[in-house]
Design a protein around this motif. Structure first.
Motif, PDB file in Angstrom:
ATOM      1  N   HIS A   1       0.791  -1.226   0.000  1.00  0.00           N
ATOM      2  CA  HIS A   1       0.000   0.000   0.000  1.00  0.00           C
ATOM      3  C   HIS A   1       0.831   1.287   0.000  1.00  0.00           C
ATOM      4  N   PHE A   2       2.089   1.215   0.436  1.00  0.00           N
ATOM      5  CA  PHE A   2       2.892   2.429   0.578  1.00  0.00           C
ATOM      6  C   PHE A   2       4.294   2.237   0.000  1.00  0.00           C
ATOM      7  N   VAL A   3       4.971   3.369  -0.189  1.00  0.00           N
ATOM      8  CA  VAL A   3       6.409   3.341  -0.490  1.00  0.00           C
ATOM      9  C   VAL A   3       7.148   4.020   0.660  1.00  0.00           C
ATOM     10  N   LEU A   4       8.406   3.665   0.809  1.00  0.00           N
ATOM     11  CA  LEU A   4       9.279   4.268   1.820  1.00  0.00           C
ATOM     12  C   LEU A   4      10.579   4.660   1.107  1.00  0.00           C
ATOM     13  N   PRO A   5      10.555   5.814   0.418  1.00  0.00           N
ATOM     14  CA  PRO A   5      11.699   6.200  -0.422  1.00  0.00           C
ATOM     15  C   PRO A   5      12.837   6.822   0.387  1.00  0.00           C
ATOM     16  N   ALA A   6      13.520   5.994   1.135  1.00  0.00           N
ATOM     17  CA  ALA A   6      14.565   6.481   2.031  1.00  0.00           C
ATOM     18  C   ALA A   6      15.797   6.930   1.245  1.00  0.00           C
ATOM     19  N   VAL A   7      16.442   7.969   1.759  1.00  0.00           N
ATOM     20  CA  VAL A   7      17.695   8.464   1.188  1.00  0.00           C
ATOM     21  C   VAL A   7      18.820   7.499   1.570  1.00  0.00           C
ATOM     22  N   GLN A   8      19.721   7.257   0.636  1.00  0.00           N
ATOM     23  CA  GLN A   8      20.846   6.343   0.870  1.00  0.00           C
ATOM     24  C   GLN A   8      22.164   7.102   0.746  1.00  0.00           C
ATOM     25  N   VAL A   9      23.148   6.682   1.520  1.00  0.00           N
ATOM     26  CA  VAL A   9      24.493   7.245   1.362  1.00  0.00           C
ATOM     27  C   VAL A   9      25.102   6.669   0.089  1.00  0.00           C
ATOM     28  N   GLY A  10      25.539   7.551  -0.808  1.00  0.00           N
ATOM     29  CA  GLY A  10      26.203   7.099  -2.034  1.00  0.00           C
ATOM     30  C   GLY A  10      27.682   6.891  -1.787  1.00  0.00           C
ATOM     31  N   THR A  11      28.442   7.980  -1.826  1.00  0.00           N
ATOM     32  CA  THR A  11      29.880   7.900  -1.540  1.00  0.00           C
ATOM     33  C   THR A  11      30.208   8.758  -0.330  1.00  0.00           C
ATOM     34  N   THR A  12      31.285   8.438   0.320  1.00  0.00           N
ATOM     35  CA  THR A  12      31.743   9.176   1.499  1.00  0.00           C
ATOM     36  C   THR A  12      33.227   9.494   1.338  1.00  0.00           C
ATOM     37  N   GLN A  13      33.593  10.742   1.626  1.00  0.00           N
ATOM     38  CA  GLN A  13      34.998  11.154   1.607  1.00  0.00           C
ATOM     39  C   GLN A  13      35.347  11.768   2.952  1.00  0.00           C
ATOM     40  N   GLN A  14      36.538  11.455   3.453  1.00  0.00           N
ATOM     41  CA  GLN A  14      36.974  12.026   4.726  1.00  0.00           C
ATOM     42  C   GLN A  14      38.160  12.942   4.501  1.00  0.00           C
ATOM     43  N   SER A  15      38.060  14.153   5.046  1.00  0.00           N
ATOM     44  CA  SER A  15      39.114  15.147   4.918  1.00  0.00           C
ATOM     45  C   SER A  15      40.244  14.875   5.906  1.00  0.00           C
ATOM     46  N   ASN A  16      41.375  15.494   5.639  1.00  0.00           N
ATOM     47  CA  ASN A  16      42.502  15.403   6.573  1.00  0.00           C
ATOM     48  C   ASN A  16      42.155  15.996   7.936  1.00  0.00           C
ATOM     49  N   ASP A  17      41.172  16.938   7.966  1.00  0.00           N
ATOM     50  CA  ASP A  17      40.811  17.552   9.243  1.00  0.00           C
ATOM     51  C   ASP A  17      39.646  16.840   9.937  1.00  0.00           C
ATOM     52  N   GLY A  18      39.222  15.689   9.381  1.00  0.00           N
ATOM     53  CA  GLY A  18      38.158  14.906  10.006  1.00  0.00           C
ATOM     54  C   GLY A  18      36.771  15.156   9.452  1.00  0.00           C
ATOM     55  N   THR A  19      36.618  16.214   8.649  1.00  0.00           N
ATOM     56  CA  THR A  19      35.323  16.497   8.022  1.00  0.00           C
ATOM     57  C   THR A  19      34.948  15.363   7.069  1.00  0.00           C
ATOM     58  N   ILE A  20      33.669  15.008   7.050  1.00  0.00           N
ATOM     59  CA  ILE A  20      33.196  13.910   6.190  1.00  0.00           C
ATOM     60  C   ILE A  20      32.128  14.444   5.253  1.00  0.00           C
TER      61      ILE A  20
END
Length: 360
Positions: free
Chosen positions: A61-80
């Motif tokens: 009866h329903f859809v659940l169109p959840a967002v998915q993580v595609g790619t992930t990059q991590q910076s030298n300063d810890g930022t993702i």
């Protein structure tokens, strides 16, 4: 295209009505609602305290169109930096910015942007559509999971400073914040949330009328109309006077914190005369803080950041004139995750590759 309704677009009451009409107990609605929002289920199959029969029924009866993580990059300063893949194949980007005292999520509100700010990578993209409120919620929930996995700490702050102009997606942005701050959502304090706008005076006033409880940041970047219109076309229809009036109205109605964002560009807005003009605007609005931001380069754009001496002189002049200002050092520059750099390069590369593969 599926004719099934997105289950997350139903209120708890609507879910209860659905279950009762279909011969189920009303309390099932609360179980499902908890899975959807508090426990952030991304499929009906994950709702393990429901019977297999009921999970199948929901799927029918329903859809659940959840967002998915595609790619992930991590910076030298810890930022993702994450690319988030939406159910329709579009991609937006979101960033986790960890420090010793904070875990900040920077989220997008639109696929692309229509404002064409000259210094912003997203501004060179086409605006394809607004994000639904549940998609924005997913970004926050996924970044919260990432923060917990990385540091064992939950998100402390959320900034709507990613791709898009939040106030041009007004209802979805406000509804996403409603869900993020709800006890049966993520339960975050609205005072930990800042919405950044390039300056849509009419909608700033509407925020005041709606008595919102979150903070507001204005992307100022130039303190006279001529210069601001050169780099931000939205200023042609939303002058600095209109924005000053709207911000004062917002503050009068809400008492919420207002900040200015001011990127320094070499030989454009970094002189002491520019600082004087900024001071004049600062004194007309109850601004809590001016974030002076170092410019982050993007492809094919001529802007440069000023040298450290010019930046220091600009800050010293503001301090001398009792302006509460600080330099916000950009994080994640090495992975294009810093302020103004979100441009969805992955999607652009995918399009280019698809075009190349179809060439005979």
């Amino acid at each position: 295209m599926s004719s099934k309704k997105n289950i997350r677009h139903l209120s708890l009451t609507e879910l209860q009505d659905f279950f009762v009409k279909n011969g189920e107990k009303a309390f099932r609605a609360k179980q499902v609602y908890e899975w959807l929002w508090t426990r952030h289920a991304t499929s009906f199959e994950a709702m393990t305290n429901l019977s297999k029969q009921l999970r199948t029924y929901l799927e029918e009866h329903f859809v659940l169109p959840a967002v998915q993580v595609g790619t992930t990059q991590q910076s030298n300063d810890g930022t993702i930096k994450n690319s988030f893949r939406l159910a329709d194949g579009n991609i937006v980007e979101g960033v986790l910015i960890p420090t010793d005292t904070r875990q900040t999520a920077c989220v997008s509100s639109q696929v692309g942007c229509s404002l064409s700010c000259k210094f912003c990578a997203t501004g060179y993209m086409e605006r394809k559509r607004n994000l639904d409120y549940d998609e924005i919620y997913d970004e926050v929930a996924l970044l919260n999971q990432q923060a917990l996995a990385q540091s064992g700490k939950k998100l402390t702050n959320i900034v709507y400073m990613g791709m898009g102009e939040p106030l041009l997606n007004y209802s979805n942005v406000l509804k996403s914040i409603e869900r993020i701050t709800a006890p049966d959502g993520l339960g975050m304090s609205p005072k930990r949330i800042t919405v950044s706008t390039a300056g849509v005076a009419k909608m700033i006033r509407k925020l005041g009328d709606d008595k919102v409880r979150f903070n507001l940041a204005l992307s100022l970047h130039a303190a006279n109309d001529k210069k601001r219109s050169q780099i931000m076309p939205i200023n042609d229809s939303n002058s600095l006077k209109e924005l000053i009036d709207a911000l004062n109205y917002f503050y009068k109605q809400t008492g919420n914190e207002i900040s200015f964002e001011y990127i320094l560009f070499q030989n454009f807005n970094d002189s002491l005369q520019d600082a004087d003009e900024l001071i004049k605007i600062y004194r007309q609005v109850p601004v809590d803080l001016v974030n002076v931001i170092e410019y982050n380069p993007i492809d094919n754009v001529v802007f440069r950041k000023p040298d450290s001496e010019t930046t220091d002189a600009f800050l010293a002049y503001l301090a001398k004139n009792k302006v509460n200002a600080r330099v916000r050092r950009s994080r994640g520059k090495d992975i294009d995750a810093a302020c103004g750099q979100l441009a969805n390069k992955q999607k652009a590369n995918e399009i280019a590759e698809a075009a190349a593969s179809s060439t005979i």
